[in-house]
Scaffold this motif. Sequence first.
Motif, mmCIF file in Angstrom:
data_model
loop_
_atom_site.group_PDB
_atom_site.id
_atom_site.type_symbol
_atom_site.label_atom_id
_atom_site.label_comp_id
_atom_site.label_asym_id
_atom_site.label_seq_id
_atom_site.Cartn_x
_atom_site.Cartn_y
_atom_site.Cartn_z
ATOM 1 N N CYS A 39 0.670 -1.095 0.032
ATOM 2 C CA CYS A 39 -0.055 -0.137 0.180
ATOM 3 C C CYS A 39 0.926 1.390 0.042
ATOM 4 N N ASN A 40 1.811 1.100 0.919
ATOM 5 C CA ASN A 40 2.853 2.422 0.620
ATOM 6 C C ASN A 40 3.626 2.490 -0.631
ATOM 7 N N GLN A 41 3.760 1.544 -1.048
ATOM 8 C CA GLN A 41 4.465 1.687 -2.348
ATOM 9 C C GLN A 41 3.701 2.275 -3.431
ATOM 10 N N VAL A 42 2.302 1.563 -3.509
ATOM 11 C CA VAL A 42 1.453 2.087 -4.367
ATOM 12 C C VAL A 42 0.876 3.448 -4.536
ATOM 13 N N SER A 43 0.980 4.191 -3.041
ATOM 14 C CA SER A 43 0.468 5.422 -2.793
ATOM 15 C C SER A 43 1.718 6.399 -3.083
#
Length: 111
Positions: free
Chosen positions: A17-21
């Motif tokens: 999730c952090n990578q995508v955001s």
Amino acid sequence: MDIVALYDAKNRLSEICNQVSETGQPCVISRRGQPLVKLVAIEPDDSKESVWDTLDESRALHGRLNEDFDLLERSSKRPRTVEDLESLVEPEIPEVSEPSGEPTDDPTWLL
């Protein structure tokens, strides 16, 4: 676009999730090699800077509030019970007609 197995996504969901955001790149989560879902970042909303921006926008669209309306008088004593509140407001009692005794399809005769 990254493809991650469901088992790995379950164990690394926070990291993914952090990578995508941060990157804005979507990630596909697959089950048994078949794409299952796509995880995408939410675009930043165009929220107002403050509530006053919304007020100014409303006034620009609809104009200022010009209607007069009555406010209850302020009292130094706060109402503490329902009876105290009811004493501040005069109830509107609708006129009730007596039933004629004959059956009718009009349900208002019960009022």
